[in-house]
Motif scaffolding. Structure first.
Motif, PDB file in Angstrom:
ATOM      1  N   ILE A  56       0.856  -1.193   0.000  1.00 22.24           N
ATOM      2  CA  ILE A  56       0.000   0.000   0.000  1.00 22.24           C
ATOM      3  C   ILE A  56       0.888   1.237   0.000  1.00 22.24           C
ATOM      4  O   ILE A  56       1.839   1.327   0.771  1.00 22.24           O
ATOM      5  N   LYS A  57       0.549   2.161  -0.882  1.00 21.44           N
ATOM      6  CA  LYS A  57       1.237   3.447  -0.964  1.00 21.44           C
ATOM      7  C   LYS A  57       0.215   4.528  -0.626  1.00 21.44           C
ATOM      8  O   LYS A  57      -0.864   4.587  -1.230  1.00 21.44           O
ATOM      9  N   LEU A  58       0.548   5.372   0.351  1.00 25.72           N
ATOM     10  CA  LEU A  58      -0.347   6.453   0.763  1.00 25.72           C
ATOM     11  C   LEU A  58       0.206   7.796   0.319  1.00 25.72           C
ATOM     12  O   LEU A  58       1.393   8.073   0.486  1.00 25.72           O
ATOM     13  N   SER A  59      -0.654   8.620  -0.233  1.00 33.86           N
ATOM     14  CA  SER A  59      -0.289   9.985  -0.591  1.00 33.86           C
ATOM     15  C   SER A  59      -0.644  10.890   0.581  1.00 33.86           C
ATOM     16  O   SER A  59      -1.802  10.962   1.005  1.00 33.86           O
ATOM     17  N   VAL A  60       0.375  11.539   1.103  1.00 33.24           N
ATOM     18  CA  VAL A  60       0.245  12.451   2.231  1.00 33.24           C
ATOM     19  C   VAL A  60       1.090  13.681   1.918  1.00 33.24           C
ATOM     20  O   VAL A  60       1.891  13.654   0.983  1.00 33.24           O
ATOM     21  N   PRO A  61       0.953  14.762   2.681  1.00 35.08           N
ATOM     22  CA  PRO A  61       1.843  15.902   2.453  1.00 35.08           C
ATOM     23  C   PRO A  61       3.306  15.480   2.623  1.00 35.08           C
ATOM     24  O   PRO A  61       3.646  14.781   3.573  1.00 35.08           O
ATOM     25  N   PRO A  63       6.723  13.355   1.303  1.00 36.77           N
ATOM     26  CA  PRO A  63       6.964  12.080   0.615  1.00 36.77           C
ATOM     27  C   PRO A  63       5.849  11.069   0.880  1.00 36.77           C
ATOM     28  O   PRO A  63       5.238  11.059   1.949  1.00 36.77           O
ATOM     29  N   GLN A  64       5.604  10.224  -0.113  1.00 38.24           N
ATOM     30  CA  GLN A  64       4.596   9.182   0.041  1.00 38.24           C
ATOM     31  C   GLN A  64       5.068   8.158   1.072  1.00 38.24           C
ATOM     32  O   GLN A  64       6.261   7.985   1.311  1.00 38.24           O
ATOM     33  N   ILE A  65       4.106   7.480   1.671  1.00 35.92           N
ATOM     34  CA  ILE A  65       4.400   6.447   2.658  1.00 35.92           C
ATOM     35  C   ILE A  65       4.062   5.101   2.024  1.00 35.92           C
ATOM     36  O   ILE A  65       3.015   4.943   1.392  1.00 35.92           O
ATOM     37  N   PHE A  66       4.955   4.124   2.206  1.00 38.43           N
ATOM     38  CA  PHE A  66       4.806   2.822   1.565  1.00 38.43           C
ATOM     39  C   PHE A  66       5.080   1.711   2.575  1.00 38.43           C
ATOM     40  O   PHE A  66       5.967   1.825   3.416  1.00 38.43           O
ATOM     41  N   ALA A  67       4.296   0.630   2.465  1.00 39.98           N
ATOM     42  CA  ALA A  67       4.558  -0.563   3.267  1.00 39.98           C
ATOM     43  C   ALA A  67       4.127  -1.783   2.468  1.00 39.98           C
ATOM     44  O   ALA A  67       3.223  -1.705   1.622  1.00 39.98           O
ATOM     45  N   GLU A  68       4.787  -2.905   2.740  1.00 37.30           N
ATOM     46  CA  GLU A  68       4.478  -4.156   2.054  1.00 37.30           C
ATOM     47  C   GLU A  68       4.616  -5.301   3.042  1.00 37.30           C
ATOM     48  O   GLU A  68       5.511  -5.298   3.880  1.00 37.30           O
ATOM     49  N   SER A  69       3.712  -6.274   2.936  1.00 36.69           N
ATOM     50  CA  SER A  69       3.768  -7.445   3.798  1.00 36.69           C
ATOM     51  C   SER A  69       3.538  -8.700   2.982  1.00 36.69           C
ATOM     52  O   SER A  69       2.852  -8.683   1.962  1.00 36.69           O
ATOM     53  N   ASN A  70       4.106  -9.777   3.484  1.00 40.26           N
ATOM     54  CA  ASN A  70       4.008 -11.086   2.867  1.00 40.26           C
ATOM     55  C   ASN A  70       3.478 -12.027   3.944  1.00 40.26           C
ATOM     56  O   ASN A  70       4.098 -12.168   4.987  1.00 40.26           O
ATOM     57  N   ALA A  76      -4.364 -11.293   6.083  1.00 35.31           N
ATOM     58  CA  ALA A  76      -3.277 -11.133   7.059  1.00 35.31           C
ATOM     59  C   ALA A  76      -2.216 -10.173   6.529  1.00 35.31           C
ATOM     60  O   ALA A  76      -1.675  -9.356   7.283  1.00 35.31           O
ATOM     61  N   ALA A  77      -1.925 -10.246   5.240  1.00 39.03           N
ATOM     62  CA  ALA A  77      -0.948  -9.334   4.641  1.00 39.03           C
ATOM     63  C   ALA A  77      -1.459  -7.898   4.698  1.00 39.03           C
ATOM     64  O   ALA A  77      -0.700  -6.970   4.999  1.00 39.03           O
ATOM     65  N   ALA A  78      -2.746  -7.698   4.423  1.00 43.38           N
ATOM     66  CA  ALA A  78      -3.328  -6.350   4.466  1.00 43.38           C
ATOM     67  C   ALA A  78      -3.275  -5.781   5.880  1.00 43.38           C
ATOM     68  O   ALA A  78      -2.897  -4.620   6.081  1.00 43.38           O
ATOM     69  N   VAL A  79      -3.624  -6.587   6.875  1.00 45.99           N
ATOM     70  CA  VAL A  79      -3.597  -6.126   8.272  1.00 45.99           C
ATOM     71  C   VAL A  79      -2.181  -5.751   8.675  1.00 45.99           C
ATOM     72  O   VAL A  79      -1.949  -4.696   9.284  1.00 45.99           O
ATOM     73  N   SER A  80      -1.219  -6.575   8.329  1.00 46.01           N
ATOM     74  CA  SER A  80       0.179  -6.301   8.675  1.00 46.01           C
ATOM     75  C   SER A  80       0.687  -5.030   7.987  1.00 46.01           C
ATOM     76  O   SER A  80       1.369  -4.209   8.602  1.00 46.01           O
ATOM     77  N   THR A  81       0.331  -4.873   6.726  1.00 43.90           N
ATOM     78  CA  THR A  81       0.738  -3.680   5.978  1.00 43.90           C
ATOM     79  C   THR A  81       0.147  -2.421   6.600  1.00 43.90           C
ATOM     80  O   THR A  81       0.831  -1.413   6.774  1.00 43.90           O
ATOM     81  N   ILE A  82      -1.123  -2.472   6.965  1.00 38.72           N
ATOM     82  CA  ILE A  82      -1.795  -1.313   7.542  1.00 38.72           C
ATOM     83  C   ILE A  82      -1.218  -0.981   8.924  1.00 38.72           C
ATOM     84  O   ILE A  82      -1.083   0.188   9.281  1.00 38.72           O
ATOM     85  N   LYS A  83      -0.819  -1.998   9.696  1.00 39.45           N
ATOM     86  CA  LYS A  83      -0.164  -1.739  10.981  1.00 39.45           C
ATOM     87  C   LYS A  83       1.153  -1.000  10.768  1.00 39.45           C
ATOM     88  O   LYS A  83       1.475  -0.061  11.499  1.00 39.45           O
TER      89      LYS A  83
END
Length: 99
Positions: A56-61, A63-70, A76-83
């Protein structure tokens, strides 16, 4: 917040989108400066156990924020990424208030 979904070599899943939207809405209420989210789901066929990837890449004021989970499922990957994103957003919010 505008949310875009991409399913890489997968068929579209309304259930997975709804699940992810619910989780993203919680952090959107907490951090009102998020303008857009780009969610990508893909399956890594080489690794059978933890081959479900969510990034997931978030656009915020700033730099963008990015996270990835496997994980062993897309949920489970979505929950981990959002955390992970929540931790990054909390840090960013602290930095924004100092200025």
């Amino acid at each position: 917040m505008e949310t875009l979904y991409q399913f890489v070599q997968l068929s579209k899943s309304e259930r997975l989108q709804t699940f992810t939207d619910e989780k993203l809405n919680k952090i959107e209420k907490k951090y009102d400066f998020i303008t857009r989210a780009e969610v990508h789901f893909k399956k890594n066929h080489a690794d059978d156990k933890n081959g479900f990837i969510c990034n997931i890449k978030l656009s915020v004021p700033g730099p963008q924020i990015f996270a990835e989970s496997n994980a062993d499922s897309f949920e489970a990957a979505a929950v981990s990424t959002i955390k992970d994103l929540d931790k990054q957003l909390d840090k960013k919010k602290g930095q924004m208030q100092k200025h």
